[in-house]
Write a protein that holds these residues in place. Sequence first.
Motif, PDB file in Angstrom:
ATOM      1  N   GLU A   3       0.840  -1.190   0.000  1.00  0.00           N
ATOM      2  CA  GLU A   3       0.000   0.000   0.000  1.00  0.00           C
ATOM      3  C   GLU A   3       0.881   1.248   0.000  1.00  0.00           C
ATOM      4  N   ASN A  52       5.530   7.269  -6.561  1.00  0.00           N
ATOM      5  CA  ASN A  52       6.794   6.585  -6.382  1.00  0.00           C
ATOM      6  C   ASN A  52       6.493   5.351  -5.542  1.00  0.00           C
ATOM      7  N   LEU A  53       6.329   4.219  -6.233  1.00  0.00           N
ATOM      8  CA  LEU A  53       5.812   3.029  -5.547  1.00  0.00           C
ATOM      9  C   LEU A  53       6.810   2.432  -4.574  1.00  0.00           C
ATOM     10  N   LEU A  54       8.094   2.447  -4.924  1.00  0.00           N
ATOM     11  CA  LEU A  54       9.084   1.862  -4.013  1.00  0.00           C
ATOM     12  C   LEU A  54       9.169   2.652  -2.715  1.00  0.00           C
ATOM     13  N   HIS A  56       6.504   4.186  -1.567  1.00  0.00           N
ATOM     14  CA  HIS A  56       5.134   4.150  -1.045  1.00  0.00           C
ATOM     15  C   HIS A  56       4.516   5.551  -0.997  1.00  0.00           C
TER      16      HIS A  56
END
Lengths: 69, 69
Positions: A3, A52-54, A56
């Motif tokens: 998430e 920016n998924l890394l 979160h």
Amino acid sequence: MCEANVYIRTGDDQEELFFEQVDIIEPFEEGLRLVDIFGKQKFINAKIKDMNLLNHRIILEKLQTVAVK
Amino acid sequence: MCEANVYIRTGDDQEELFFEQVDIIEPFEEGLRLVDIFGKQKFINAKIKDMNLLNHRIILEKLQTVAVK
């Protein structure tokens, strides 16, 4: 868990935490519907500005209501 | 790792894989700039239609070029 925390851009280098541990983001009417991992949902008149998924992190930008001059 | 796979909606219930292991998505000109975890980037004239982070799925919808009739 993958998430993300969702922030709202409030200024040039300023962001404000809006919603934590978000799983789902989808368009809703003029804005977005967000659902967290517990199923709680929030609506906001905004668009996705940056993700920016890394890290979160998802940054939203509020949509302005059009001012008639 | 919390990267996501990015799909393009091609029909009512159809999606096509566009880019795997995406970390960053940000607006670029009329569309989006995507960067994967290896630093490879792709550009697409599309908008985010749907995101499901726990499932590592992001769905894009291509933007139509305006046809003058």
